[in-house]
Design a protein around this motif. Sequence first.
Motif, PDB file in Angstrom:
ATOM      1  N   ARG A 159      -5.929   2.282 -10.929  1.00 33.27           N
ATOM      2  CA  ARG A 159      -4.584   2.736 -10.420  1.00 33.27           C
ATOM      3  C   ARG A 159      -4.550   2.214  -8.920  1.00 33.27           C
ATOM      4  O   ARG A 159      -5.371   2.804  -8.236  1.00 33.27           O
ATOM      5  N   PRO A 160      -3.783   1.408  -8.318  1.00 36.14           N
ATOM      6  CA  PRO A 160      -3.641   0.918  -6.941  1.00 36.14           C
ATOM      7  C   PRO A 160      -3.200   2.298  -6.223  1.00 36.14           C
ATOM      8  O   PRO A 160      -2.457   3.204  -6.824  1.00 36.14           O
TER       9      PRO A 160
ATOM     10  N   GLY B 241      -0.759   4.307  -3.811  1.00 37.79           N
ATOM     11  CA  GLY B 241       0.717   4.679  -3.726  1.00 37.79           C
ATOM     12  C   GLY B 241       1.368   3.498  -2.604  1.00 37.79           C
ATOM     13  O   GLY B 241       0.615   3.090  -1.567  1.00 37.79           O
ATOM     14  N   ILE B 242       2.308   2.886  -2.693  1.00 33.39           N
ATOM     15  CA  ILE B 242       3.082   2.102  -1.841  1.00 33.39           C
ATOM     16  C   ILE B 242       4.449   2.882  -1.577  1.00 33.39           C
ATOM     17  O   ILE B 242       5.443   2.939  -2.291  1.00 33.39           O
TER      18      ILE B 242
ATOM     19  N   VAL C 140       8.148   2.539  -3.559  1.00 32.18           N
ATOM     20  CA  VAL C 140       7.644   2.289  -4.960  1.00 32.18           C
ATOM     21  C   VAL C 140       7.453   3.359  -5.880  1.00 32.18           C
ATOM     22  O   VAL C 140       6.637   4.416  -5.363  1.00 32.18           O
TER      23      VAL C 140
ATOM     24  N   PRO D   4       6.250   6.281  -8.257  1.00 29.10           N
ATOM     25  CA  PRO D   4       4.973   6.547  -8.642  1.00 29.10           C
ATOM     26  C   PRO D   4       4.560   5.977 -10.023  1.00 29.10           C
ATOM     27  O   PRO D   4       5.499   6.181 -11.048  1.00 29.10           O
TER      28      PRO D   4
ATOM     29  N   GLU E 191       3.001   0.878  -9.025  1.00 26.95           N
ATOM     30  CA  GLU E 191       2.169   0.226  -8.249  1.00 26.95           C
ATOM     31  C   GLU E 191       1.432  -0.542  -8.824  1.00 26.95           C
ATOM     32  O   GLU E 191       0.896  -1.660  -8.402  1.00 26.95           O
ATOM     33  N   TYR E 192       1.165  -0.471 -10.215  1.00 35.38           N
ATOM     34  CA  TYR E 192       0.404  -1.467 -11.075  1.00 35.38           C
ATOM     35  C   TYR E 192       1.142  -2.758 -11.064  1.00 35.38           C
ATOM     36  O   TYR E 192       0.551  -3.906 -10.981  1.00 35.38           O
TER      37      TYR E 192
ATOM     38  N   ALA F 178       3.076  -4.169  -8.946  1.00 38.36           N
ATOM     39  CA  ALA F 178       3.036  -4.938  -7.743  1.00 38.36           C
ATOM     40  C   ALA F 178       1.830  -5.664  -7.466  1.00 38.36           C
ATOM     41  O   ALA F 178       1.943  -6.526  -6.828  1.00 38.36           O
ATOM     42  N   GLN F 179       0.887  -5.573  -8.348  1.00 32.31           N
ATOM     43  CA  GLN F 179      -0.331  -6.364  -8.404  1.00 32.31           C
ATOM     44  C   GLN F 179      -0.360  -7.494  -9.506  1.00 32.31           C
ATOM     45  O   GLN F 179      -1.502  -8.099  -9.594  1.00 32.31           O
TER      46      GLN F 179
ATOM     47  N   ASP G 262       0.920   6.226 -18.345  1.00 35.58           N
ATOM     48  CA  ASP G 262      -0.279   5.900 -17.813  1.00 35.58           C
ATOM     49  C   ASP G 262      -1.414   6.342 -18.512  1.00 35.58           C
ATOM     50  O   ASP G 262      -1.416   6.944 -19.396  1.00 35.58           O
TER      51      ASP G 262
ATOM     52  N   VAL H  12       9.146  -4.522  -8.015  1.00 37.73           N
ATOM     53  CA  VAL H  12       8.676  -3.818  -9.061  1.00 37.73           C
ATOM     54  C   VAL H  12       9.706  -2.939 -10.083  1.00 37.73           C
ATOM     55  O   VAL H  12       9.424  -3.088 -11.386  1.00 37.73           O
TER      56      VAL H  12
END
Length: 259
Positions: free
Chosen positions: A22-23, A25-26, A29, A31, A34-35, A37-38, A100, A228
Motif C-alpha cells: 500500500r502506497p 496516503g495522498i 485522494v 483512502p 492511492e494504489y 495513482a501508481q 483491500d 484516481v
Amino acid sequence: MDKQPQGYGIPMQGQPQAWMARPPGIPGVPPGLEYLAQIDQLLVKQQVELLEVLTGWESANKYKIQNSVGQQVYFAAEESDMCARQFCGPRRSFTIHITDNAGVEIIRVHREFKCCAGCSWCACSRGCAHEVTVESPPGTLVGYVLQKQSCIEPHYAIMNAQEEELLTIKGPMCIISGPCCPDVEFNMLSKDGTTEVGRISKQWSGALREYFTDADNFGISFPMDLDVKMKATMLGAVFLIDFMYFEQSGNQNQNNQLF
C-alpha cells in the motif's frame, strides 16, 4: 471507513497471493485509491465457482484485481439476491464490494434492476439505460457509468459525481470472444470522441473456461495521470460490461443476446 460487510472478505483458500504494497496516503485522494495513482493497467480475473460449473446454479461473482506484474491490488465480491441470480440472470441488480488486503471496503459499485433496460436503441432515456454508480469510500459518490443510445456498438458515458461526462467508451460492432477473436476491445475516448486514452479488453481465457463457466478476464489500461476517481469509475465500467455482454446464466453460453 466501514469494514467490509460480513461474508465478503478475502478468500483464504489456495496458494498465498502476493499483494501490492500500500502506497502512502495522498492528500485529496480517497483512502485506498492511492494504489491507482501508481498504476496504468489492471487485470480483473473472475474466479471459477465449482458449484456453478457442476450444477449450473448461478452463484455470486468474485474477482481478483491485479496490477501488471501479477500483484493483487483488490478483491471484489458480488452481493445480490439469490433468486434474482437464478431468474433475472445478468439483468439482476447487484452491488460489487471491492476490498483491500485488510478486508476494508475501498470501492462500491452498484446497479439497480431495470426491467426495460438493455436495448441500445432505447438508451436515450435514463430509465431504459443500464448504469452503475461508483462510491469511494462507500457512501461517497465519485462517478457514474451510463449506457448511451447507439445503433449497434456499445456506448457508455463515464461521468463524475456531478454527472458531467468526462470520457466515453465505445465497443465493437461484433462482440464475440473466441480462439479466432481472442480479445474484445472497448476503447476509452476523450469526451469529444477524437482521442483514445485507454481501453477495456475482454481477454480469451481458453475453450474450457469460456464454454463451461462464466469466469471472464478483463484488462484495463488508462493514463497514469488520470484522476484516481475516474480510474475507479472505469473499474466499475468493467463490471457493467461483463454483466451486459459476457455473464452467462444457468451455465448457458448466451452472451446475453437480450442486450
